[in-house]
Design a protein around this motif. Structure first.
Motif, PDB file in Angstrom:
ATOM      1  N   LYS A  28     -14.564  20.549 -38.381  1.00  0.00           N
ATOM      2  CA  LYS A  28     -13.692  21.031 -37.400  1.00  0.00           C
ATOM      3  C   LYS A  28     -12.273  20.286 -37.781  1.00  0.00           C
ATOM      4  O   LYS A  28     -11.286  20.666 -36.856  1.00  0.00           O
ATOM      5  N   TYR A  29     -11.864  19.589 -38.616  1.00  0.00           N
ATOM      6  CA  TYR A  29     -10.756  18.723 -38.746  1.00  0.00           C
ATOM      7  C   TYR A  29      -9.910  19.034 -39.780  1.00  0.00           C
ATOM      8  O   TYR A  29      -9.071  18.094 -40.094  1.00  0.00           O
ATOM      9  N   GLY A  30     -10.100  19.990 -40.539  1.00  0.00           N
ATOM     10  CA  GLY A  30      -9.339  20.465 -41.909  1.00  0.00           C
ATOM     11  C   GLY A  30      -7.942  20.593 -42.005  1.00  0.00           C
ATOM     12  O   GLY A  30      -7.255  19.884 -42.589  1.00  0.00           O
ATOM     13  N   GLU A  31      -7.405  21.305 -40.774  1.00  0.00           N
ATOM     14  CA  GLU A  31      -5.990  21.263 -40.585  1.00  0.00           C
ATOM     15  C   GLU A  31      -5.558  20.018 -40.357  1.00  0.00           C
ATOM     16  O   GLU A  31      -4.432  19.714 -40.775  1.00  0.00           O
ATOM     17  N   LEU A  32      -6.186  19.231 -39.466  1.00  0.00           N
ATOM     18  CA  LEU A  32      -5.590  17.933 -39.035  1.00  0.00           C
ATOM     19  C   LEU A  32      -5.401  16.905 -40.464  1.00  0.00           C
ATOM     20  O   LEU A  32      -4.306  16.377 -40.771  1.00  0.00           O
ATOM     21  N   LEU A  33      -6.562  16.950 -41.098  1.00  0.00           N
ATOM     22  CA  LEU A  33      -6.498  16.162 -42.453  1.00  0.00           C
ATOM     23  C   LEU A  33      -5.585  16.731 -43.432  1.00  0.00           C
ATOM     24  O   LEU A  33      -4.853  15.846 -44.132  1.00  0.00           O
ATOM     25  N   GLU A  34      -5.327  18.142 -43.596  1.00  0.00           N
ATOM     26  CA  GLU A  34      -4.601  18.503 -44.564  1.00  0.00           C
ATOM     27  C   GLU A  34      -3.238  18.221 -44.214  1.00  0.00           C
ATOM     28  O   GLU A  34      -2.265  17.829 -45.203  1.00  0.00           O
ATOM     29  N   ARG A  35      -2.902  18.166 -42.789  1.00  0.00           N
ATOM     30  CA  ARG A  35      -1.514  17.807 -42.479  1.00  0.00           C
ATOM     31  C   ARG A  35      -1.082  16.540 -42.917  1.00  0.00           C
ATOM     32  O   ARG A  35       0.073  16.151 -43.438  1.00  0.00           O
ATOM     33  N   TRP A  36      -2.028  15.481 -43.011  1.00  0.00           N
ATOM     34  CA  TRP A  36      -1.632  13.872 -43.122  1.00  0.00           C
ATOM     35  C   TRP A  36      -1.705  13.911 -44.552  1.00  0.00           C
ATOM     36  O   TRP A  36      -1.187  13.133 -45.179  1.00  0.00           O
ATOM     37  N   ASP A  37      -2.607  14.783 -45.321  1.00  0.00           N
ATOM     38  CA  ASP A  37      -2.563  14.692 -46.696  1.00  0.00           C
ATOM     39  C   ASP A  37      -1.320  14.963 -47.318  1.00  0.00           C
ATOM     40  O   ASP A  37      -0.691  14.385 -48.284  1.00  0.00           O
TER      41      ASP A  37
ATOM     42  N   LEU B 157       1.585  14.831 -45.804  1.00  0.00           N
ATOM     43  CA  LEU B 157       2.490  13.822 -45.400  1.00  0.00           C
ATOM     44  C   LEU B 157       2.544  12.662 -46.391  1.00  0.00           C
ATOM     45  O   LEU B 157       3.373  11.955 -47.000  1.00  0.00           O
ATOM     46  N   ALA B 158       1.060  12.200 -46.828  1.00  0.00           N
ATOM     47  CA  ALA B 158       0.877  11.091 -47.758  1.00  0.00           C
ATOM     48  C   ALA B 158       1.600  11.600 -48.826  1.00  0.00           C
ATOM     49  O   ALA B 158       1.976  10.599 -49.924  1.00  0.00           O
ATOM     50  N   LYS B 159       1.613  12.740 -49.452  1.00  0.00           N
ATOM     51  CA  LYS B 159       2.177  12.949 -50.673  1.00  0.00           C
ATOM     52  C   LYS B 159       3.713  13.105 -50.741  1.00  0.00           C
ATOM     53  O   LYS B 159       4.506  13.038 -51.827  1.00  0.00           O
TER      54      LYS B 159
ATOM     55  N   LEU C 278       2.241   6.298 -42.486  1.00  0.00           N
ATOM     56  CA  LEU C 278       0.998   6.213 -43.296  1.00  0.00           C
ATOM     57  C   LEU C 278       0.057   4.786 -42.748  1.00  0.00           C
ATOM     58  O   LEU C 278      -1.060   5.038 -43.104  1.00  0.00           O
ATOM     59  N   ASN C 279       0.801   4.114 -42.464  1.00  0.00           N
ATOM     60  CA  ASN C 279       0.041   2.862 -41.852  1.00  0.00           C
ATOM     61  C   ASN C 279      -0.023   2.630 -40.366  1.00  0.00           C
ATOM     62  O   ASN C 279      -0.383   1.648 -40.048  1.00  0.00           O
ATOM     63  N   GLY C 280       0.233   3.590 -39.714  1.00  0.00           N
ATOM     64  CA  GLY C 280       0.384   3.439 -38.232  1.00  0.00           C
ATOM     65  C   GLY C 280      -0.972   3.856 -37.647  1.00  0.00           C
ATOM     66  O   GLY C 280      -2.103   3.947 -38.409  1.00  0.00           O
ATOM     67  N   GLN C 281      -0.919   3.942 -36.425  1.00  0.00           N
ATOM     68  CA  GLN C 281      -1.945   4.300 -35.476  1.00  0.00           C
ATOM     69  C   GLN C 281      -2.641   5.687 -35.040  1.00  0.00           C
ATOM     70  O   GLN C 281      -3.088   5.879 -34.327  1.00  0.00           O
ATOM     71  N   HIS C 282      -1.803   6.732 -35.689  1.00  0.00           N
ATOM     72  CA  HIS C 282      -2.022   7.930 -35.648  1.00  0.00           C
ATOM     73  C   HIS C 282      -2.927   8.482 -36.994  1.00  0.00           C
ATOM     74  O   HIS C 282      -3.873   9.496 -36.653  1.00  0.00           O
ATOM     75  N   ARG C 283      -2.816   8.073 -38.096  1.00  0.00           N
ATOM     76  CA  ARG C 283      -3.386   8.620 -39.438  1.00  0.00           C
ATOM     77  C   ARG C 283      -5.048   8.455 -39.033  1.00  0.00           C
ATOM     78  O   ARG C 283      -5.596   7.462 -38.803  1.00  0.00           O
TER      79      ARG C 283
END
Length: 517
Positions: A220-229, A231-233, A268-273
């Motif tokens: 259920k969290y593909g879009e959420l994870l994709e956004r963070w991925d 950002l990480a790049k 990337l090191n914070g409390q939301h990722r």
């Protein structure tokens, strides 16, 4: 000639030292999580889980109060063992022997609770109501506190910098207010040692408390994870710092007019990722034998309240699975009243988040919710009355874990029927019956007809568990809501003083139904 003999002697001595070093195997340091330490509290009446690391395939023994347990470390050096359950008491000494010995003193046996969530759990005693009086009286040598520093990372951590301390006016000031007041109530009621573990992080999102692989496998969290991925790049923290330095230089050159530019935080090191806090502040304590957990979080997820319906129970179940203690009790604080009061009925993401929190009680056993829509502050997301918040949490624990006959459950909506122009709403968990606060007229109900437009309603308590709701403009009621707002004006409670749980009888799409990121 003499120089050559000297060189040969030095070389022979070096070879001798090397051969000795090879002949005597190096001893691995015995390591444990800092959750084990002097002055700790271990859970009573439950087998005590002890784990750590030493040399591979090494026998490890642990002893306390005449009880002994042993195990053999695996090929990586990890060992796990369980000591027999102990009754409340102490102080004891815990000894762990492997390649070397560790001894922990002043160990008490009592009740251990994890205090977690975001800033309203992290909000300290020193910032709470009557902080001066509260700290002056915080003299409880058998109430022990430990805090886990804030570390956000994608790599599971086993270590942290922290230590157990007895509760004193000096140590309590910077500890969680809700945690301390909850623990104090248990300590005074049960008359046993209590240990509190605070790992809250202000502003944290629920997904940060869940492992990455769990979020991935759920689907259920593909879009959420994709956004963070993404950002990480693309995120360049050094570049952001450089921009901030330029803004700071300009601000200083302009005579420091206006607000000081805020330094960038590495997201990337914070409390939301996702997974950051599970790895950084939870993993080091997972497995430490506890009674349960209290939780105060949700503000950061209010914009995705529908998603929270699944995310929150997923988080709780993930913790329980990792801990291996079955369905340990998990009690949370529902969002307080906040922001401006609405002049007319309207949609609310905070109301939707409260609804998602309430739904979790039906999804998972041994869960409970402290309703505090009367304890917030419109202009401050951090209400200072943490004492009453903690008491409502403590009621859940005292009633369900410790067998005390105290009211603990707020009234909840059971059913709605329609009789002419009246909506008849029945409630569960009413205790000694429904009641109102301050004024006799029930306030906070709205009602809608087929057009789905809500209007202020007239409400009347017509029985111990029943409220009659009407409005002159609604001939045929279709739906009723109560306290459905960011900052609801509502006064219905049980006669025991527990505020009614906000609810709606409809399932119409709200503000956050499509929000996934």
């Amino acid at each position: 000639m003499l120089r050559k003999r000297l060189l040969r002697s030095v070389s022979s001595y070096a070879l001798l030292l090397l051969s000795i070093a090879v002949a005597v195997p190096c001893q691995a340091e015995l390591k444990l999580s800092p959750i084990f330490g002097d002055s700790m509290v271990i859970q009573r009446d439950e087998p005590v889980h002890v784990w750590g690391w030493t040399s591979p395939n090494t026998k490890v023994t642990a002893t306390i109060a005449g009880h002994l347990a042993d195990a053999t470390s695996d090929s990586t050096g990890r060992f796990d063992l369980k000591l027999d359950a102990l009754p409340a008491g102490g102080p004891h000494q815990l000894e762990i022997q492997a390649d070397e010995k560790r001894v922990f003193s002043d160990v008490l046996v009592g009740e251990v609770w994890v205090c977690s969530g975001q800033s309203n759990m992290g909000f300290t005693v020193g910032n709470s109501n009557d902080a001066d009086l509260e700290t002056l009286t915080a003299k409880y040598p058998n109430l022990r506190l430990i805090s886990v520093p804030q570390v956000g990372t994608q790599e599971p951590q086993n270590d942290f910098k922290g230590k157990w301390e007895a509760c004193t006016p000096q140590t309590v000031k910077d500890f969680s207010g809700v945690g301390y007041f909850f623990g104090r109530q248990l300590h005074q009621t049960l008359d046993v040692p209590v240990g509190l573990i605070d790992n809250a992080w202000g502003g944290s999102s629920a997904e940060a408390w869940v492992p990455r692989d769990v979020l991935e496998s759920d689907g259920k969290y593909g879009e959420l994870l994709e956004r963070w991925d993404t950002l990480a790049k693309t995120y360049d923290h050094d570049a952001e710092v450089a921009k901030w330095n330029d803004r700071m230089a300009k601000w200083k050159a302009d005579g420091q007019k206006g607000n000081r530019p805020r330094a960038p935080q590495n997201q990337l090191n914070g409390q939301h990722r996702p997974a950051n806090l599970y790895n950084g502040v939870l993993n080091p304590i997972i497995g430490y034998t506890i009674c349960g957990a209290i939780w105060y979080q949700g503000e950061s997820n209010a914009g995705r309240a529908y998603q929270y319906r699944d995310l929150f129970p997923l988080m709780i179940q993930t913790w329980r699975n990792a801990w291996g203690q079955g369905d340990f009790p998990f009690y949370w604080v529902q969002l307080a009243d906040f922001r401006n009061e609405s002049e007319a009925p309207s949609e609310s993401d905070w109301a939707e988040l409260r609804e998602a929190q309430t739904m979790t009680m039906a999804r998972l056993p041994a869960t409970g919710e402290a309703v505090i829509t009367d304890l917030g502050e419109a202009a401050d997301i951090h209400p200072k009355n943490k004492q009453d918040v903690a008491k409502r949490l403590a009621r859940w624990a005292l009633a369900n874990q410790y067998g005390y006959d105290v009211p603990f459950h707020s009234p909840t909506m059971k059913s709605m029927t329609v009789e002419g122009n009246k909506a008849i709403v029945k409630f569960d968990h009413v205790g000694r019956g429904l009641d109102t606060f301050d004024v006799k007229t029930p306030i906070g109900f709205t009602i809608a007809g087929e057009d789905k437009k809500f209007v202020e309603a007239t409400a009347k308590i017509v029985g111990k568990d029943t409220v009659e709701v009407t409005a002159d403009s609604i001939e045929t009621p279709v739906a009723v809501r109560f306290a459905w707002a960011d900052n609801p004006v509502a006064n219905v409670q049980s006669a025991d003083g527990l505020r009614m749980t906000p609810f709606r009888t409809d399932e119409w799409p709200g503000l956050t139904v499509d929000a996934v990121k």
